[in-house]
Design a protein around this motif. Sequence first.
Motif: not given
Ligand SMILES: O=P(O)(O)OC[C@H]1O[C@@H](O)[C@@H](O)[C@@H](O)[C@@H]1O
Length: 310
Positions: A49, A51, A57-58, A60, A62, A85, A87, A165, A167, A174, A182, A184, A190
């Motif tokens: 990807k 980004l 971003l959230s 989160q 994995h 996942k 990453e 982590h 972003y 990415e 994910t 969160r 979400k």
């Molecule tokens: O599902 P949300 O919370 O939007 O997070 C989704 C995001 O997760 C991150 O780990 C990355 O993989 C991003 O590429 C992805 O867009």
Amino acid sequence: MGTHPKGEAEIADDHIRPSKLSHWILDNAQCLGECVHARFGAKLPFLFKVLSVNQSLSIQAHPNKANAEYLHAHHPEHYPDANHKPEMAIALTPFLGLCGFRPLCEILDFLDVASGGDVSGSNGHLLLKLHKQFPGDVGCFVIYFLNVLQLQPGDAMFLGANEPHAYLYGDCIECMACSDNTVRAGLTSKFIDVPTLCTMLNYTPAPPESKVFCSRFDPDDPFAKIYDPPVPDFTVICLQIPAGTLSYTIAAVNSASIIITIRGVAIGITEGRPLEFKRGKVMFISAGKSVALSIEPKADMLMFRACCLL
Ligand SMILES: O=P(O)(O)OC[C@H]1O[C@@H](O)[C@@H](O)[C@@H](O)[C@@H]1O
């Protein structure tokens, strides 16, 4: 860029049928390379990807593979596939992220500030910025528990299983295993799964510099830098070809790869046909194939290649 059902790549070449990448791979499974096929089946194991993070971003983490299988089996509405996942993010511009728990003394210092100590260095600007984006979200306070990482272009962070982590700002490349699982913690509207999160997180404190992932130079190619994380699913190679170079061969590797051009212009010849490499163009290269490029030498050329070096 990849074959995850939530965002499948389409092949934009009239000479090629079928046009969905996953279908083409099924019909041409040798393109994956023998080792990849043996290990992952007739599937591309990674997702790639770009980004461009303006709103954070959230926060989160994995799940590992076993937990991903469990979560998908029991809560498929929240965990859409059974894969892990891991990453990696590689900064294209100055990039701000959160990664891993801070050393305990730093967390204690922040608690001290909160109870009336010195207020300098309290990350107040970042707190207000996040609060403006997510008013009332308790995730804003996570900046006092997790390391704040400021990456420069080319710096990377790798997020293994269970690593908290986020972003926060900037552009990055990415790459990850082909998954969308994910768990969160905040900065999101979400679903947040607190019990799962609390049981799985890596709570080991560590300084921010230990979270910056180091690349290595390729002994066979002075223009290549390899980001090879400790997972089998993917590796990213950064190709930076200096201005003035007229030709360059993208070497064959023993897995399928996806390559995106960030800067520069070149013409590559494959199957007797010319293909233009320029900003934003994405190419799929089968295992064992090399591509000879004729480069427009005025400026340097920057490309990122995702592959699977087993
Ligand atoms: O599902 P949300 O919370 O939007 O997070 C989704 C995001 O997760 C991150 O780990 C990355 O993989 C991003 O590429 C992805 O867009």
